[in-house]
Write an enzyme that holds these catalytic residues in place. Structure first.
Site, PDB file in Angstrom:
ATOM      1  N   GLU A  96       9.570   1.286  10.853  1.00 61.53           N
ATOM      2  CA  GLU A  96      10.590   2.314  10.597  1.00 61.53           C
ATOM      3  C   GLU A  96       9.879   3.646  10.734  1.00 61.53           C
ATOM      4  O   GLU A  96       9.053   3.996   9.883  1.00 61.53           O
ATOM      5  CB  GLU A  96      11.148   2.178   9.167  1.00 61.53           C
ATOM      6  N   GLY A 103       2.605   4.335  13.428  1.00 59.45           N
ATOM      7  CA  GLY A 103       3.288   3.091  13.800  1.00 59.45           C
ATOM      8  C   GLY A 103       2.744   2.517  15.096  1.00 59.45           C
ATOM      9  O   GLY A 103       2.516   1.314  15.230  1.00 59.45           O
ATOM     10  N   GLY A 118       6.709   4.998   8.304  1.00 62.37           N
ATOM     11  CA  GLY A 118       5.857   6.183   8.378  1.00 62.37           C
ATOM     12  C   GLY A 118       6.041   6.854   9.721  1.00 62.37           C
ATOM     13  O   GLY A 118       7.072   6.680  10.381  1.00 62.37           O
ATOM     14  N   SER A 119       5.033   7.579  10.132  1.00 60.25           N
ATOM     15  CA  SER A 119       5.154   8.372  11.354  1.00 60.25           C
ATOM     16  C   SER A 119       5.069   7.484  12.593  1.00 60.25           C
ATOM     17  O   SER A 119       4.458   6.409  12.576  1.00 60.25           O
ATOM     18  CB  SER A 119       4.041   9.415  11.383  1.00 60.25           C
ATOM     19  N   THR A 120       5.631   7.983  13.668  1.00 62.92           N
ATOM     20  CA  THR A 120       5.596   7.241  14.934  1.00 62.92           C
ATOM     21  C   THR A 120       4.147   7.082  15.414  1.00 62.92           C
ATOM     22  O   THR A 120       3.770   6.021  15.924  1.00 62.92           O
ATOM     23  CB  THR A 120       6.483   7.947  15.978  1.00 62.92           C
ATOM     24  N   ALA A 121       3.325   8.104  15.198  1.00 57.82           N
ATOM     25  CA  ALA A 121       1.930   8.022  15.666  1.00 57.82           C
ATOM     26  C   ALA A 121       1.188   6.879  14.970  1.00 57.82           C
ATOM     27  O   ALA A 121       0.504   6.077  15.621  1.00 57.82           O
ATOM     28  CB  ALA A 121       1.229   9.351  15.404  1.00 57.82           C
ATOM     29  N   GLU A 160       9.677  16.023  15.394  1.00 60.38           N
ATOM     30  CA  GLU A 160      10.117  15.860  14.011  1.00 60.38           C
ATOM     31  C   GLU A 160       9.415  16.922  13.161  1.00 60.38           C
ATOM     32  O   GLU A 160       8.196  17.046  13.213  1.00 60.38           O
ATOM     33  CB  GLU A 160       9.729  14.462  13.512  1.00 60.38           C
ATOM     34  N   CYS A 177      13.375  10.844   7.069  1.00 61.50           N
ATOM     35  CA  CYS A 177      13.407  10.402   8.467  1.00 61.50           C
ATOM     36  C   CYS A 177      14.802  10.533   9.052  1.00 61.50           C
ATOM     37  O   CYS A 177      14.953  10.609  10.262  1.00 61.50           O
ATOM     38  CB  CYS A 177      12.923   8.967   8.551  1.00 61.50           C
ATOM     39  N   LYS A 179       0.839  -1.196   0.000  1.00 62.77           N
ATOM     40  CA  LYS A 179       0.000   0.000   0.000  1.00 62.77           C
ATOM     41  C   LYS A 179       0.876   1.249   0.000  1.00 62.77           C
ATOM     42  O   LYS A 179       1.474   1.611   1.014  1.00 62.77           O
ATOM     43  CB  LYS A 179      -0.928   0.039   1.227  1.00 62.77           C
TER      44      LYS A 179
HETATM   45  P1  NAD Z   1       2.129   8.350   7.776  1.00 60.18           P
HETATM   46  O1  NAD Z   1       2.433   7.596   9.008  1.00 60.18           O
HETATM   47  O2  NAD Z   1       1.084   9.372   7.816  1.00 60.18           O
HETATM   48  O3  NAD Z   1       1.722   7.362   6.590  1.00 60.18           O
HETATM   49  C1  NAD Z   1       2.534   6.311   6.180  1.00 60.18           C
HETATM   50  C2  NAD Z   1       1.689   5.262   5.501  1.00 60.18           C
HETATM   51  O4  NAD Z   1       0.770   4.702   6.444  1.00 60.18           O
HETATM   52  C3  NAD Z   1       0.834   5.775   4.342  1.00 60.18           C
HETATM   53  O5  NAD Z   1       0.790   4.796   3.331  1.00 60.18           O
HETATM   54  C4  NAD Z   1      -0.540   5.929   4.992  1.00 60.18           C
HETATM   55  O6  NAD Z   1      -1.591   5.821   4.072  1.00 60.18           O
HETATM   56  C5  NAD Z   1      -0.548   4.760   5.924  1.00 60.18           C
HETATM   57  N1  NAD Z   1      -1.463   4.892   7.087  1.00 60.18           N
HETATM   58  C6  NAD Z   1      -1.892   6.043   7.665  1.00 60.18           C
HETATM   59  N2  NAD Z   1      -2.707   5.751   8.698  1.00 60.18           N
HETATM   60  C7  NAD Z   1      -2.787   4.404   8.762  1.00 60.18           C
HETATM   61  C8  NAD Z   1      -3.449   3.506   9.629  1.00 60.18           C
HETATM   62  N3  NAD Z   1      -4.194   3.932  10.659  1.00 60.18           N
HETATM   63  N4  NAD Z   1      -3.298   2.172   9.453  1.00 60.18           N
HETATM   64  C9  NAD Z   1      -2.524   1.721   8.430  1.00 60.18           C
HETATM   65  N5  NAD Z   1      -1.876   2.520   7.559  1.00 60.18           N
HETATM   66  C10 NAD Z   1      -1.991   3.853   7.737  1.00 60.18           C
HETATM   67  O7  NAD Z   1       3.545   8.928   7.322  1.00 60.18           O
HETATM   68  P2  NAD Z   1       3.869   9.888   6.110  1.00 60.18           P
HETATM   69  O8  NAD Z   1       3.396  11.256   6.461  1.00 60.18           O
HETATM   70  O9  NAD Z   1       3.420   9.257   4.832  1.00 60.18           O
HETATM   71  O10 NAD Z   1       5.464   9.818   6.136  1.00 60.18           O
HETATM   72  C11 NAD Z   1       6.239  10.616   6.941  1.00 60.18           C
HETATM   73  C12 NAD Z   1       6.734   9.854   8.157  1.00 60.18           C
HETATM   74  O11 NAD Z   1       7.437   8.680   7.766  1.00 60.18           O
HETATM   75  C13 NAD Z   1       7.726  10.661   8.971  1.00 60.18           C
HETATM   76  O12 NAD Z   1       7.427  10.555  10.335  1.00 60.18           O
HETATM   77  C14 NAD Z   1       9.047   9.969   8.674  1.00 60.18           C
HETATM   78  O13 NAD Z   1      10.037  10.142   9.652  1.00 60.18           O
HETATM   79  C15 NAD Z   1       8.645   8.574   8.495  1.00 60.18           C
HETATM   80  N6  NAD Z   1       9.658   7.853   7.725  1.00 60.18           N
HETATM   81  C16 NAD Z   1      10.448   6.931   8.375  1.00 60.18           C
HETATM   82  C17 NAD Z   1      11.437   6.258   7.677  1.00 60.18           C
HETATM   83  C18 NAD Z   1      12.322   5.248   8.359  1.00 60.18           C
HETATM   84  O14 NAD Z   1      12.899   4.425   7.659  1.00 60.18           O
HETATM   85  N7  NAD Z   1      12.439   5.265   9.667  1.00 60.18           N
HETATM   86  C19 NAD Z   1      11.609   6.509   6.317  1.00 60.18           C
HETATM   87  C20 NAD Z   1      10.799   7.434   5.697  1.00 60.18           C
HETATM   88  C21 NAD Z   1       9.801   8.092   6.424  1.00 60.18           C
END
Ligand code: NAD
Length: 454
Positions: free
Chosen positions: A230, A213, A208-211, A357, A264, A155
């Site tokens: 991650e 995750g 994605g974001s910590t929240a 962040e 990130c 996804k």
């Molecule tokens: P996000 O957490 O909003 O979304 C990431 C993904 O999760 C998207 O595909 C989104 O559609 C999906 N998602 C959102 N809510 C969901 C839920 N409740 N259940 C399942 N899936 C859901 O993050 P973003 O804004 O797309 O990306 C930015 C974040 O990603 C930043 O915090 C960044 O630090 C982090 N990031 C981390 C790494 C790493 O390797 N540690 C790499 C790149 C980005």
């Protein structure tokens, strides 16, 4: 009317494409296809699976320019960066094509027979990725997942689904059977949630974001799914007085403004030894002011726009809130989600720009007295993903590298990620490691087999 995702070009705010938005039914269908494809994919001889991954790398390489252009336009990143990211996608599949024949176990001495371990694929794996490095981060998960014999449902983020959708076609063109790789472009709150809840999905690999995750880990617990996360970062770039200050000042903008700070690994806290802070800032200023922000397709651009109006609003909210601007670069005016490279100083240690962040081209400068204080400040965060140390004292570099609580650190460099080395976070930056030789561990179960010989 079926729901659509309206995909924008952040540099112009124009509509790039409209694609159908996957809902729960589409996710269920994708999982069913992945389940149906699993027996044949996992039964493929290791050498045959390796050959298919190599063919996939070749297909991506043949279409590299098209994919790079699509990623540059959709994510708003300079075309040269998008090209190098697509190069990493190719390298990732080539690297993991070496793994099906190296998924080794142990033989263990026991009484009355022979015991040994084998690595089994998990089954159907759900991959959920963000918008900042859309296809690259997907490849970090796809490579080891497929090499280990799993089938996948990917996804992409709702803002950047285009390269993943094109990639799904390339998978078939590479000769990989339908159902092995399935892409569902949909909202996180609908398609993402369904993938995490689906009883036939064995594991979620999330970036994605910590929240989000945190929410995924809680939801996945209902079905005891394997989860790797991650997440976010708040990394420190630590400059000691004995460093090559010219070199460190030339590199520091790239450490945080690359990908418009939407990285990130962005070193969004610049820790500078107090005795050289003024000199370092005066060396840094011209590099920041000349950091060229503009059209991602213009070869002179070093940075493009932010991904969305919402992201720009969020980034702007950190500036001035206990963190005044020391100096700034410039950015285009007019359509596009532009934001200038920005250096904040002096900052209140409790300012949001220091604690949270930002995910934009904004860095907070924080002076420190000595090595001990540098380490304490670097660790004063809930995150632990990346970081840099600049010094000419090798012993100190290694002492500090061991003391900083973070998954990846580079000395006299901005480097964070390469295909052959593990990548992932300490603390609330997540758990599990991607890339490197052990990433397949997170996509397999260990099975112990005992054969009685008496
Ligand atoms: P996000 O957490 O909003 O979304 C990431 C993904 O999760 C998207 O595909 C989104 O559609 C999906 N998602 C959102 N809510 C969901 C839920 N409740 N259940 C399942 N899936 C859901 O993050 P973003 O804004 O797309 O990306 C930015 C974040 O990603 C930043 O915090 C960044 O630090 C982090 N990031 C981390 C790494 C790493 O390797 N540690 C790499 C790149 C980005």
């Amino acid at each position: 009317m079926p729901e659509v995702l309206t995909v924008l070009e952040p540099a112009t705010e124009a509509v790039l494409e409209k694609v159908p938005s996957a809902g729960t039914d589409e996710v269920d269908e994708a999982v069913a296809r992945a389940r149906a494809a699993l027996p044949a994919w996992r039964a493929l001889a290791p050498g045959a699976r390796a050959a298919q991954l190599r063919a996939l790398a070749d297909r991506v390489e043949e279409n590299l320019e098209e994919l790079a252009l699509l990623e540059a336009r959709n994510a708003g990143k300079p075309l040269a960066s998008a090209r190098s990211e697509m190069g990493m996608v190719v390298d990732t599949f080539r690297y993991y094509a070496g793994m099906p024949e190296r998924l080794m176990g142990d033989t263990i001495p026991v009484a009355g027979g022979q015991a040994f371990t084998v690595r089994e694929p998990l089954g159907v794996v759900g991959l959920i990725v963000p918008w900042n490095f859309p296809l690259t981060i997907a490849a970090w998960k796809l490579g080891p997942a497929l090499a280990a014999g799993n089938t996948v449902v990917l996804k992409p983020a709702e803002l950047t689904p285009l390269t993943a959708l094109r990639f799904e076609q390339l998978v078939l063109e590479a000769g990989i059977a339908p159902g092995v790789v399935n892409v569902v472009a949909g909202h996180g709150s609908v398609a993402g949630v369904r993938l995490v809840e689906h009883p036939d999905v064995a594991k979620i690999a999330f970036t994605g974001s910590t929240a989000v995750g945190r929410e995924i880990a809680a939801r996945a617990a209902q079905t005891i799914k394997r989860v790797t996360l991650e997440l976010g970062g708040k990394s420190a770039n630590i400059i000691f007085a004995d460093a090559d200050l010219e070199k460190a000042a030339a590199a520091a903008p790239w450490a945080v403004f690359d990908n418009a700070g939407q990285d990130c690994c962005a070193r969004s806290r610049l820790l500078v030894e107090a005795s050289v802070a003024d000199r370092f800032l005066s060396l840094l200023q011209p590099h920041v002011e000349s950091f060229r922000v503009g059209d991602p397709l213009d070869p002179g651009s070093m940075m493009g726009p932010l991904i969305s109006a919402k992201q720009r609003e969020r980034v702007a909210s950190f500036v001035g809130d206990g963190a005044p601007v020391a100096f700034q670069g410039s950015a285009p005016i007019g359509p596009g989600f532009w934001f200038p490279p920005t250096v904040l100083c002096p900052v209140d240690p409790q300012a949001r720009a220091v604690r949270e962040e930002i995910f934009g081209p904004v860095v907070a400068v924080i002076p420190f007295r000595d090595e001990e204080e540098a380490v304490r400040l670097a660790n004063d965060t809930i995150y632990g993903l990346s970081g840099s140390i600049w010094t000419r004292d090798g012993a100190r570099a290694l002492r500090v590298a061991r003391a900083v609580e973070t998954g990846v650190l580079s000395i006299n460099s901005n480097s964070s990620v390469r295909v052959s080395t593990p990548f992932g976070g300490f603390k609330q930056s997540g758990y599990g490691r991607e890339l490197g030789p052990h990433a397949t561990d997170a996509y397999t179960e260990t099975k112990t087999i005992y054969y009685a010989t008496t």
